[in-house]
Design a protein around this motif. Sequence first.
Motif, PDB file in Angstrom:
ATOM      1  N   ALA A  29       0.682  -1.245   0.171  1.00 37.45           N
ATOM      2  CA  ALA A  29       0.064   0.066  -0.095  1.00 37.45           C
ATOM      3  C   ALA A  29       1.002   1.347  -0.157  1.00 37.45           C
ATOM      4  O   ALA A  29       0.655   2.205  -0.747  1.00 37.45           O
ATOM      5  N   ALA A  30       1.931   1.293   0.766  1.00 38.19           N
ATOM      6  CA  ALA A  30       2.792   2.423   0.634  1.00 38.19           C
ATOM      7  C   ALA A  30       3.139   2.873  -0.545  1.00 38.19           C
ATOM      8  O   ALA A  30       3.123   3.850  -1.045  1.00 38.19           O
ATOM      9  N   TYR A  31       3.929   1.628  -1.348  1.00 37.70           N
ATOM     10  CA  TYR A  31       4.172   2.038  -2.765  1.00 37.70           C
ATOM     11  C   TYR A  31       3.166   2.366  -3.724  1.00 37.70           C
ATOM     12  O   TYR A  31       3.522   3.579  -4.392  1.00 37.70           O
ATOM     13  N   THR A  32       2.171   1.904  -3.632  1.00 32.77           N
ATOM     14  CA  THR A  32       1.121   2.341  -4.646  1.00 32.77           C
ATOM     15  C   THR A  32       0.465   3.498  -4.436  1.00 32.77           C
ATOM     16  O   THR A  32      -0.038   4.341  -5.081  1.00 32.77           O
ATOM     17  N   LEU A  33       0.145   3.700  -3.035  1.00 31.41           N
ATOM     18  CA  LEU A  33      -0.246   5.024  -2.725  1.00 31.41           C
ATOM     19  C   LEU A  33       0.574   6.224  -3.009  1.00 31.41           C
ATOM     20  O   LEU A  33       0.042   7.179  -3.525  1.00 31.41           O
ATOM     21  N   ALA A  34       1.748   6.025  -2.780  1.00 35.85           N
ATOM     22  CA  ALA A  34       2.850   7.017  -3.228  1.00 35.85           C
ATOM     23  C   ALA A  34       2.972   7.327  -4.614  1.00 35.85           C
ATOM     24  O   ALA A  34       2.885   8.330  -5.185  1.00 35.85           O
ATOM     25  N   MET A  35       2.848   6.104  -5.559  1.00 35.02           N
ATOM     26  CA  MET A  35       2.739   6.330  -6.760  1.00 35.02           C
ATOM     27  C   MET A  35       1.479   7.006  -7.191  1.00 35.02           C
ATOM     28  O   MET A  35       1.588   7.982  -8.177  1.00 35.02           O
ATOM     29  N   ALA A  36       0.227   6.831  -6.776  1.00 38.85           N
ATOM     30  CA  ALA A  36      -0.909   7.281  -6.998  1.00 38.85           C
ATOM     31  C   ALA A  36      -0.834   8.766  -6.997  1.00 38.85           C
ATOM     32  O   ALA A  36      -1.200   9.291  -8.002  1.00 38.85           O
ATOM     33  N   VAL A  37      -0.619   9.250  -5.894  1.00 41.92           N
ATOM     34  CA  VAL A  37      -0.548  10.609  -5.686  1.00 41.92           C
ATOM     35  C   VAL A  37       0.601  11.502  -6.378  1.00 41.92           C
ATOM     36  O   VAL A  37       0.316  12.936  -6.723  1.00 41.92           O
ATOM     37  N   GLY A  38       1.506  10.765  -6.997  1.00 42.22           N
ATOM     38  CA  GLY A  38       2.634  11.416  -7.594  1.00 42.22           C
ATOM     39  C   GLY A  38       2.606  11.654  -9.083  1.00 42.22           C
ATOM     40  O   GLY A  38       3.357  12.294  -9.697  1.00 42.22           O
ATOM     41  N   LEU A  39       1.808  10.555  -9.584  1.00 44.36           N
ATOM     42  CA  LEU A  39       1.847  10.500 -11.064  1.00 44.36           C
ATOM     43  C   LEU A  39       1.657  11.411 -11.777  1.00 44.36           C
ATOM     44  O   LEU A  39       2.220  11.890 -12.882  1.00 44.36           O
ATOM     45  N   ILE A  40       0.416  12.266 -11.811  1.00 45.14           N
ATOM     46  CA  ILE A  40       0.252  13.264 -12.744  1.00 45.14           C
ATOM     47  C   ILE A  40       1.196  14.690 -12.526  1.00 45.14           C
ATOM     48  O   ILE A  40       1.503  15.172 -13.486  1.00 45.14           O
ATOM     49  N   THR A  41       1.529  14.745 -11.151  1.00 51.03           N
ATOM     50  CA  THR A  41       2.469  15.822 -10.902  1.00 51.03           C
ATOM     51  C   THR A  41       3.782  15.510 -11.723  1.00 51.03           C
ATOM     52  O   THR A  41       4.573  16.334 -11.998  1.00 51.03           O
ATOM     53  N   GLY A  42       4.109  14.150 -11.544  1.00 53.00           N
ATOM     54  CA  GLY A  42       5.230  13.762 -12.106  1.00 53.00           C
ATOM     55  C   GLY A  42       5.365  13.825 -13.522  1.00 53.00           C
ATOM     56  O   GLY A  42       6.265  14.520 -14.170  1.00 53.00           O
ATOM     57  N   GLY A  43       4.327  13.795 -14.243  1.00 46.38           N
ATOM     58  CA  GLY A  43       4.230  14.078 -15.807  1.00 46.38           C
ATOM     59  C   GLY A  43       4.469  15.554 -15.820  1.00 46.38           C
ATOM     60  O   GLY A  43       5.156  16.037 -17.170  1.00 46.38           O
TER      61      GLY A  43
END
Length: 569
Positions: free
Chosen positions: A65-79
């Motif tokens: 959960a820690a990995y996927t939650l961090a990934m979820a909230v960062g993806l759009i900003t990362g782009g």
Amino acid sequence: MTTTDTSTTSAPPGPAPYRWRWAALFVILAAEVMDMLDALVTNIAGPTIRAELGGSAAVIQWLGAAYTLAMAVGLITGGRLGDIYGRKRMFLIGAAGFTVGSLLCAVAQNPELLVGARVVQGLFGAVMLPQGLGMIKEMFPPKEMQAAFGLFGPVMGLSSVGGPVLAGWLIEADFFGTGWRMIFLINLPLGAAAVLAGLRFLPESRSPHPLKLDFPGMLLASLAGLLIVFPLVQGREHDWPLWSFLMIAGSVVAFVLFGWFEARKSRAGGDPLVVPSLFRKRAFTGGLVTGIVFFSGMIGFSLVFNLYTQIGLGYSTLTAGLAMAPWSVGMVVGFGLAQPLQKFGRKVLHSGTLVMTLGVLAILVTINLAGIGVSAWQLAPSLLFTGIGMGLLMAPFFAIVLAGVEQHETGSASGTLTAVQQLGSAFGVALLGTVFFGLLGGNVATAADDVAPKLRADLAAVQVTGARQDAIVTALRDCGRDRAVAKDPQQVPASCVRLEQAARAAATSPQSGAAIQKAVMTAGADAGKEGFGIAMKTILWVVAGMLLLTFAVAFLLPKQPLPEDQMPH
């Protein structure tokens, strides 16, 4: 007399395709493989990691959960970071950070540091992954674009098949005494190669009209996700205190605030994280619900199934990884079957949902028929069938949802759907993992009652009767229940100490003592396996229900997918 002015009648040649585009593509694919592997490996490694580092059952849930939650909230900003500061630069920063995060995972000496390192991996992965798609669209001419994107399917398919098996093999091989740490150490050469090759082969690339960053929006989305996932994982272990329900209510408030802030930002002419007009589209809101329910069910099932096979049935990590392989193979087959069926649109998605539901019910029937001795081979056909349904469902999902939004909204919609996929994964691990662990204590106690008649017969055969027999049977039930709900697996529950004392007190000779010990150990093992099986079957019913909900909500989606040439990739 006529003359031809070639300077005006013939179009000037376009820029030559980027020279190192195929080498750059493989660098991008290497990053995708690292992400795919790290999203899967902790499901296999979780029980082994907990056994070494300690911690409660929640540790196993937090690893995913820690990995996927961090990934979820960062993806759009990362782009957006790539659009503004350069995709090559942000890819290299993301790959380097992901590699450092992997090293931190490998050297972690306690569960808290490991979970924190998983957050680091997820955040830098969210910076790294979105850059590849933008670079591919700039590097490749239209005639090669389809071939370039076509490589993602096979590579991701092989990763999903090989990831669990590789994790199980690395843990069991115990190279240099590293054990489970090798699943993270293997990222070090991969990450270093990606950074070095990226420096050499990736092109400089950025958007000519980048959207501005929306850090307040990202923080609100992060808060909302954390407020729902944290109490679901931790609440059970604290007997669901008031704060757990207040946090869940707070997550609803945070999501409402997020929506209000994004709408306000859009009206002010800013660049919101999610275009608010999307939520007025039936297809998009239906897609969000479909995505959250579906990915929650599937990723949550994957975690619980690995707990069932390893802790419940006693499979080795390699056997558990191999047991999941038919599901991954089926998913690849399902993707392949879906390609020529794209013209049927939503019917393919619905068919996949029904196939998956039947596959999940087939797993349940297999466990019912085979009992506590169920083997990986017996589970393989139903897992393969389930995977085929998953591939049929996932293949058209994004294209169907995006067909219901405006062309200028597809970029935001695509990024949001990808983030929701990750958020659903974190939610599923939290929800189904918590339900599974919550069921175990009562189910193992029930299973102990089921094996009690055989235990009593075995004890009577060595002249253990009456009160002494009752004490052993009662202590076995209590010990099984207490072990199943223990917050610290290293600590021996008091009931298990009583069981050992009752068994010793009943022995009248070394021979009878050995027979009593064998009878108690056999009954305890059978009760544990049966208790895990009962909990697993309950989870399968829950997953089947989630799939039927997915089937119903999918009627909100458009009937036909967005054409391939209009997909944002």
